[in-house]
Design an enzyme around this catalytic site. Structure first.
Site, PDB file in Angstrom:
ATOM      1  CD  GLU A  66      -2.831   1.083   2.494  1.00  0.00           C
ATOM      2  OE1 GLU A  66      -2.453   0.426   3.484  1.00  0.00           O
ATOM      3  OE2 GLU A  66      -3.898   1.740   2.472  1.00  0.00           O
ATOM      4  CE  LYS A 107      -7.633   1.634   3.199  1.00  0.00           C
ATOM      5  NZ  LYS A 107      -6.320   1.953   3.809  1.00  0.00           N
ATOM      6  CB  CYS A 140      -4.958  -1.475   4.016  1.00  0.00           C
ATOM      7  SG  CYS A 140      -4.139  -1.624   5.654  1.00  0.00           S
TER       8      CYS A 140
END
Lengths: 293, 293
Positions: B44, B117, B153
């Site tokens: 990431e 995200k 994540c």
């Protein structure tokens, strides 16, 4: 804030009759009570052998209405021992409609909760779709000495079920189960299967910040050897107690409910769910992708 | 049916400039290519330090448009090495809108997929809600040499995200991540956290019958020590390869896509989802229980 839970893992082999199993169960329940248990939980379909290994409509005779003889036995036991009991039964609802059902009794023996298994498996030796009509009560949380979520076996593979039960307020999710190895499988496959089963339960605890209790049977029945391993998992995903793969067990565990809030403050997953983008979860498959579906 | 994937785990410490990190990355990518990798995946925000430990609007200068200098560098690298690359970038969309974004490049260097995200954390030392506008592209699967699901994540804690990405057809879900220990935590907490992280990824693989690849950074940055442990997990939940907690690593793994169908036939979880009873998943909390909600 601590609730003492007892998971009763035992064999219920074919050939044993119901009265005999209930007496075994009652003796284990008394042991649990003597150890201070406040909630006693049974394994799946605890009052009989695991009859779903073949499709035989005569086996539907094992089903009972609720209330019925077995639930009345359990109600009396709950009252006698002054404990709550959650039990997995084969329910006869009417001619031709049978369910795999969990009930929850308070210390007075009153049935205060009922859940009918929503996800029904069908695999060789687990012909449950033949016996069990899918549940129509939705997801259930019972207001006992803890907020008890009621799910059953195959539900354990569905994060959706654990999540919905959590959103209804569950503090401990109970999974009575009947899972085991087929004798024809390799040792490697057997290890992988049991590990996957443990992993899923731990993940439900972690993702939701709840206590999870899984209660499995032991013993060999026909082609299946049930792997026991009943366990209690903390909201951070730690297996805090685990029974053996072979032996009967009265697994008594303290569940500190305050850990739920502590865990969820540390890892605030429930805060951030993208509920605006979860509509697709109610689809079988997203064949034609749509943004934010 | 086998795709060779390379996970590039490295340090991207504060003080290193982007050109330097990109050169390190390119060298690792060449090593991956020499080992036959077909898809290369970054950790990431791989092109900079993990800047979210404090809230400082000047750090938004690290964001770049897409396409932009870093994505162009990667496109050129993909074309040069004849590999697919999925990379996690800090995207500047316009003044005041910045995203945590994954892109996917084909072997011609063309960007054929983009995911922003969806789940944004905010914890002490992980002030991501300050930097990242929540994604508005929904769930994304890219048609590369495998069907690649793109999550990032914090999404890893949400079974919903893995499920939706699976329902869109993903065969391998990539989770670039930046997760580590704060120096003030106990050893026991540290162990538990890393184990929970691994458990969730394994559960995504099991519940969905997909390959999962998690790519994490290593090294100490300020108060955080990132725990590496980049890993690839099979559709039955086995960790088939895992990098160390400390060292850079080019983790090259063969993913047999045929295992997906084999696994799903053995444990046909997708068949039995109770989509008629999943509406509540789009709720924040089910405060007022409704049957079958």
């Amino acid at each position: 804030m601590t609730v003492r839970v007892a998971l009763l893992q035992h064999a219920s082999p074919a050939g044993s009759d119901r009265a005999q199993i209930l007496q075994t169960f009652a003796a284990m329940a008394r042991e649990a009570k003597s150890k201070g248990a406040q909630i006693i939980a049974t394994q799946e379909l605890f009052a009989s052998h695991y009859f779903c290994q073949i499709e035989d409509s005569a086996r539907m005779d094992l089903a009972e209405s609720i209330p019925g003889p077995t639930s009345t036995f359990l109600s009396n036991l709950a009252r006698e021992l002054d404990v709550e009991i959650t039990a997995s039964l084969f329910e006869r609802r009417t001619a031709g409609i049978y369910h795999n059902t969990s009930i929850y009794m308070n210390r007075g023996g009153e049935i205060i909760g009922k859940y009918r298994k929503m996800h029904i498996p069908d695999d060789p030796r687990f012909y449950e779709k033949f016996y069990f009509t899918p549940g129509d009560l939705g997801w259930q949380v019972v207001d006992g000495c803890a907020k008890a979520g009621l799910l059953i076996c195959w539900d354990q593979w569905y994060p959706e079920a654990a999540r919905l039960t959590t959103l209804l307020g569950a503090e401990i999710i109970f999974y009575p189960t009947a899972i085991g190895w087929w004798h024809g499988e390799t040792e490697s496959d057997k290890r992988q299967q049991r590990e996957a089963w443990i992993t899923m339960h731990r993940a439900h605890a972690i993702a939701n910040g709840v206590w999870v209790a899984a209660i499995n049977r032991v013993g060999t029945e026909g082609d299946l050897k049930f792997w026991g391993s009943s366990m209690v998992i903390s909201p951070s995903g730690e297996v805090v107690a685990e029974a053996s793969t072979d032996e009967p067990c009265v697994l008594v565990v303290d569940c500190n409910l305050a850990l739920i809030e502590e865990t969820r403050r540390g890892w605030p997953f429930l805060r951030d769910r993208r509920i605006d983008a979860f509509g697709g979860l109610a689809c079988r498959m997203l064949d034609a992708p749509v943004a934010n579906r």
